[in-house]
Motif scaffolding. Structure first.
Motif: not given
Length: 715
Positions: A331-332, A493-494, A520-526, A692-703
């Motif tokens: 993540r880092d 993170i999330g 402050e939240p940011v999308p989960y970072v992958v 899988p029918r997962y909820r999507a992980v939002p993009d752009g967490g790292a940015r």
């Protein structure tokens, strides 16, 4: 696990009594840390030893009557003459000609007598809560009740009574320990004091405190103190219920010493306020003796990192990455790369430990060379695990000595090399001690985390854990409220919904509501573009795994804690092969677990460390993993079916990770203790057939995270 083991240990023998000692370092000026009364061992100096031992040779010894020292049955063996002669015996046994003394309470008295008799051997005295009785009257509560007579009450200080001790020794220890550390949120120090007290017994302690004391009169005490010629620094807390401040004040006046009063501190300030006391002690020692140059076991010289002055407008960041698991690292790295994409002039130095350093070095990153001197957090977590169980909250508490040692190293390093920004990903020790010592902050500071709040795993079965979790949460809440400006940025993170909808504890706010105020939240970072890895067939072709058969992966992170789970997985896969003989599995054991330790199974390939593990997980038809957040969320982003086993007793995996995975509608959760190999094989078969029918992980967490961090550098 201790932050640093001694380099030497042994016994000094004094009139037939063995006194256990420990030594850290060689060929440097010596600091001798004296024991106090036999209610504690030399471990009461545990927060000082690792720090001071990086600069000085340090010697400690257990008092007669506790720890690994002998417990004489003769009461006269505990008088002040015996205690003072123990000092001489330890100095002789350790080959120490002279030393700077550190002492607490009665130890100050023994050090003073020794200094008067052997002035050439005591170079200085760092005294905490001076206990030289005739200098000033005791606290009234200390002498309100008879120690030797049978009393008609056990309330309060009436517990300071030998008959009560024989009935309820632990009750005395718990009362007394609470009096010694009255500061709020002192539960860990309290537990330590009780534990050390239980290393002896009521009869031994009664003999130990009944020994004759020197000096006996006020005139003798004054003469004794005035005879001291070495430098003296005295430290005393205003809330000390054992020794009155007047004794330390007069001791400082008579010895020509300096008095430092710590407002609100109890009798053990070096345990409750270790960073402040450590700084005082080292500054005092440095004024007397020039500390030695670093030994091979000490901090590398600052020249080992790039020089502080950087030309061309480059800005320097010290990135503190938690070594507990490898997920923080990936993540880092993703955030750091995004930061450098927007600002190529940023130079990042990493502050972390093995096995994280292996990932960073493979990625071509700069790891601060002093990082290797940190006490191992991963090794501590491994030492706390049994099977597939890890009492994570209690393990976290028992890491206090390691946290303090590592923070003190960090504190030194950031004063040797200038940084424009500190970024801490779950940098718990830095965050805690900065809030306790805000004057030590000398750079902008950003804090990142994906977990907020301790939650008890079994509040009914372990009500003590529930109380302690709430106390730790309350301290965190108070820290933030009292110093809102200390962090320049707090990122969760999330999304807020990925946090459990639970309370921090009785009378405390809810975790989500409080987080909305302070983070402050940011999308989960992958650490990858998930859309580019959604085709397992393409990944298998790219990595050479082949096609035409079910492929499973098993992984447990960067420590050895997952050893038991991997054995179960191997057995489960063997059972699966009986029904699906064409199935194949790749088992990744991580950098600290030798693949040879795991069973050999037909169709099972074992590997150690695998760089960019997510690329391989993308090739899997299904995976079996531990309950760590990073790996499970990578599988969510990759949209791969998986089975996960939260560690028993692990508050984060049992609560925070499980809630987040439920939020994403992801994973098959199993319990290690109750799952048989055949049941795991059935779960694997089920996972292999799932879409899988997962909820999507939002993009752009790292940015997003990099953008917020970059604004601090642009100030």
């Amino acid at each position: 696990m201790r932050a640093r083991e001694p380099d030497e240990s042994g016994y000094a023998v004094n009139d037939g009594v063995r006194i256990y000692y420990e030594v850290w370092g060689t060929d440097r000026p010596t600091i001798l840390l004296l024991p106090t009364v036999s209610i504690v061992t030399s471990r009461h100096w545990k927060a000082q030893v690792p720090y001071l031992a990086r600069h000085y040779r340090v010697v400690t010894f257990d008092p007669r009557g506790n720890g690994k020292s002998d417990r004489p049955l003769d009461g006269s063996a505990y008088d002040d003459d015996a205690r003072v002669s123990d000092i001489a015996a330890v100095l002789a046994a350790t080959g120490t000609e002279s030393a700077i003394f550190g002492a607490l309470c009665a130890g100050v008295r023994w050090a003073t007598v020794f200094a008067a008799e052997h002035p050439e051997r005591v170079r200085g005295l760092f005294a905490i809560a001076a206990n030289i009785g005739p200098l000033a009257p005791p606290h009234p509560h200390q002498v309100r009740y008879s120690f030797a007579d049978v009393l008609d009450t056990d309330e309060g200080w009436a517990k300071k009574n030998m008959h009560y001790w024989k009935r309820d020794y632990r009750g005395w220890l718990e009362f007394h320990s609470g009096q010694l550390c009255p500061e709020p949120h002192s539960t860990k120090l309290f537990d330590d004091l009780v534990e050390w007290g239980l290393e002896t017994d009521a009869d031994t302690l009664a003999r130990a405190i009944a020994g004759a004391e020197r000096p006996a009169t006020e005139d003798e005490a004054v003469a004794l103190c005035e005879s001291i010629g070495c430098p003296v620094l005295v430290v005393h807390g205003t809330a000390d219920q054992c020794q009155p401040l007047a004794r330390s004040r007069r001791f400082a006046e008579l010895t020509g010493g300096r008095l430092v009063v710590i407002d609100g501190a109890g009798h053990v300030p070096h345990g409750r306020h270790p960073v402040y006391v450590n700084r005082l002690f080292k500054e005092f020692a440095d004024s007397i003796a020039t500390p030695a140059t670093p030994s091979p076991q000490a901090v590398p010289p600052p020249q080992a990192v790039p020089p502080p002055v950087v030309t061309g407008g480059r800005r320097r960041v010290l990135w503190i990455s938690s070594p507990i698991g490898l997920g923080h690292t990936m993540r880092d790295l993703a955030i750091a790369r995004a930061l450098r994409e927007s600002d190529p002039e940023v130079e990042i130095h990493w502050w972390t430990q093995h096995p994280v350093t292996k990932v960073l070095e493979t990625a071509g990153e700069i790891v601060h060379p002093a990082s290797r001197e940190m006490a191992s957090e991963s090794a501590h977590w491994e030492s706390e695990a049994t099977g597939h169980a890890l009492p994570a909250f209690h393990a976290f508490r028992r890491m206090d000595e390691i946290f303090c040692a590592n923070y003190m190293l960090f504190d030194d390093v950031v004063r040797e090399t200038s940084y424009d920004l500190w970024v801490g990903d779950e940098s718990w020790e830095v965050d805690y001690f900065l809030h306790e010592n805000p004057d030590r902050k000398i750079a902008p500071y950003a804090f990142l985390t994906d977990v907020i709040g301790f939650l008890p795993v079994d509040p009914e079965g372990d009500p003590r854990e529930a109380v302690l979790c709430a106390d730790y949460n309350a301290e965190m809440i108070e820290h933030r409220a009292s110093l809102p400006e200390l962090r320049d940025l707090s990122l969760y993170i999330g999304s807020y919904d990925e946090l459990p909808d639970a309370s921090f504890g009785p009378g405390l706010p809810g975790i989500r509501d409080w987080t909305k105020t302070w983070f402050e939240p940011v999308p989960y970072v992958v650490p990858f573009d998930a859309a580019a890895h959604h085709d397992p067939a393409a990944a298998r072709a790219r990595l050479g795994y082949g096609t035409g058969f079910p492929l499973l992966f098993a992984a447990v992170g960067g420590t050895t804690v997952g050893r038991s789970l991997l054995r179960l997985v191997a057995e489960g896969f063997a059972a699966l092969q009986k029904e699906v003989p064409e199935a194949r599995m790749v088992m990744v054991t991580g950098p600290r677990l030798d693949p040879k330790e795991l069973p050999e199974v037909e169709g099972l390939e074992k590997r150690g460390y695998v760089h960019n593990l997510y690329e391989h997980l993308a090739a899997a038809d299904a995976a079996v993993v531990q309950g760590g957040l990073s790996t499970t969320m990578e599988l969510v982003a990759l949209r791969r079916p998986f089975i996960y086993f939260p560690l028993r007793g692990h508050w984060e995996q049992q609560h925070h990770v499980a809630h987040r995975l439920d939020h994403y509608r992801a994973g098959i959760r199993l319990d290690y203790q109750s799952t048989t190999p055949s049941e795991l094989a059935a779960a694997m078969r089920s996972a292999l057939t799932r879409t899988p029918r997962y909820r999507a992980v939002p993009d752009g967490g790292a940015r997003r995270a990099a953008d917020r961090i970059g604004r601090l550098l642009a100030r």
